[in-house]
Write an enzyme that holds these catalytic residues in place. Structure first.
Site, PDB file in Angstrom:
ATOM      1  N   ASP A 147       0.859  -1.187   0.000  1.00  0.00           N
ATOM      2  CA  ASP A 147       0.000   0.000   0.000  1.00  0.00           C
ATOM      3  C   ASP A 147       0.892   1.233   0.000  1.00  0.00           C
ATOM      4  O   ASP A 147       1.029   1.918   1.020  1.00  0.00           O
ATOM      5  CB  ASP A 147      -0.912  -0.028   1.240  1.00  0.00           C
ATOM      6  CG  ASP A 147      -1.845   1.177   1.306  1.00  0.00           C
ATOM      7  OD1 ASP A 147      -2.049   1.829   0.268  1.00  0.00           O
ATOM      8  OD2 ASP A 147      -2.351   1.473   2.409  1.00  0.00           O
TER       9      ASP A 147
ATOM     10  N   CYS B  50      -3.678   4.458  -4.441  1.00  0.00           N
ATOM     11  CA  CYS B  50      -4.509   5.648  -4.296  1.00  0.00           C
ATOM     12  C   CYS B  50      -4.284   6.654  -5.414  1.00  0.00           C
ATOM     13  O   CYS B  50      -4.825   7.767  -5.365  1.00  0.00           O
ATOM     14  CB  CYS B  50      -4.281   6.315  -2.933  1.00  0.00           C
ATOM     15  SG  CYS B  50      -2.578   6.787  -2.611  1.00  0.00           S
TER      16      CYS B  50
END
Length: 410
Positions: free
Chosen positions: A340, A367
């Site tokens: 992540d 993201c």
């Protein structure tokens, strides 16, 4: 260059671009336009004409409106305001909510096609409850800035000018009610307002000592510092936990392998893996921030095979792959890796180091669609194929979108 700066022109908006802006053309030159929607004709003011290849502009007036345009959800960012005085942070707030997701899906799909030469067309999934709230009331963390007069507010879009506002409609009702928007904070640069799962709303100002807070994901508790990273949307941690669990193929997962959770923060995804595959699951979470690692160790203490290590991911991986024994390499080749990375993505070096460890399975939480697509191409160079990708609208009324991609070795 410079003769067009500040001038007004009418343009037809034809497409959406990454970063919350739309695309138009003027005399063959690309113009990136804020506060517009593909299909509209708008009057814009040129704000940057330094590049030969493109300009930037702000919408001043809508000449022909899209059917997807609606009144902005935040009056402080409305088209009725001069562009210099529009609050930033809700750049899609003038677009009908379902169409926002259509545009986000388009950006993700086109980024993957252009940069990675792969075709995936995920639908951007909704966090339960968001449609009922019209995409409002989701932010649990807001950073506000202080101007020279001590007034508090967000920055204007694409600038560091503080805009005074009366409300924060994207914030949770508790945070919005407690935010000290009418108070003077002379002497400070920034005020962060947090609404964690428990303990009420809190302010972080200046050099005050970080405090421990607790966040809940389902019935599981995670401790962390109030200055540390946590997902902003109140439902994001739970949604992403389920998405990571669903992305891991049980037939590929080996609980005894050297499974990894990279950029692991306080252990959210390591816990997701442990919850799915049992307390004996072996997994190491790696995080550069030592205070986060300390909390990860606490949060993962019930898993016998879980470890939390502090280190920059690139350096940690380099040490791992260069020093691995034959036995350890075999465990790595059976491993599942969850990563992540920050908005800038993992990057070529981390992807190449990870690929040299040859894990069986990689789950990438992203993201930023462009950084993700670039890394998909890097993985492909090293023999890893993006098998599936899901997308989630964890940032309604902004251009941001979260993706979870699953890779396997060719």
């Amino acid at each position: 260059m410079g003769e067009w700066l500040g001038q007004m022109i009418e343009v037809d908006v034809t497409n959406i671009a990454h970063g919350g802006v739309s695309v138009a053309r003027h005399d063959g030159r690309v113009v990136f336009v804020s506060d517009a929607i593909p299909g509209e004709r708008v009057l814009v003011r040129i704000t940057d004409d330094k590049k030969k290849s493109f300009w930037r502009a702000e919408t001043v007036k809508v000449v022909t409106a899209s059917k997807h345009r609606k009144d902005h959800v935040w009056s402080a960012a409305s088209i009725d305001r001069d562009p210099d005085n529009r609050a930033g942070g809700a750049e899609f707030g003038h677009i009908e909510l379902s169409h926002q997701r259509t545009l986000k899906a388009q950006i993700l799909r086109e980024s993957l096609e252009r940069m990675a030469k792969v075709t995936h067309a995920p639908v951007v999934e909704v966090v339960p409850g968001d449609d009922e709230r019209n995409g409002l009331g989701w932010r649990t963390r807001v950073s506000l800035h202080v101007n020279d007069a001590g007034n508090l507010g967000p920055f204007a879009a694409r600038s560091h000018r503080v805009i005074s506002v009366r409300d924060l409609p994207l914030a949770t009702p508790e945070l919005s009610a407690a935010a000290p928007l009418d108070q003077n904070f002379a002497g400070f640069e920034r005020v962060d307002v947090l609404n964690p799962s428990s303990g009420g709303v809190r302010l972080i100002m200046g050099k005050q000592k970080p405090q421990v807070i607790t966040e809940l994901v389902g019935e599981r508790e995670f401790s962390l510092l109030d200055s540390g990273f946590w997902q902003v949307h109140h439902g994001a941690a739970e949604v992403l936990t389920a998405a990571v669990q669903d992305a891991i193929d049980p037939e590929l997962f080996d609980p005894a392998a050297s499974n990894l959770d990279l950029y692991g923060g306080v252990g959210l995804f390591a816990a997701a893996v442990g919850d799915k595959f049992g307390p004996a699951t072996k997994i190491t979470t790696v995080e550069a921030e030592s205070s986060a690692t300390d909390h990860a160790a606490q949060n993962l203490s019930e898993w016998l095979g879980a470890r939390a290590e502090t280190g920059r991911v690139d350096r940690w991986l380099r040490q791992l792959v260069t020093g691995a024994s034959a036995t350890e390499r075999a465990r790595l080749e059976r491993a599942t890796v969850v990563l992540d990375p920050p908005r800038s993505g993992a990057g070529r070096e981390v992807v190449e180091l990870l690929a040299s460890a040859a894990p069986a399975h990689v789950v990438y939480v992203a993201c930023d669609p462009v950084a993700f697509a670039r890394d998909v191409a890097f993985f492909a160079e090293k023999g890893y194929t993006l098998r599936a990708v899901r997308a989630f609208d964890l940032f309604p009324h902004t251009h941001h979108v979260e993706a979870v991609g699953t890779f396997t070795r060719d």
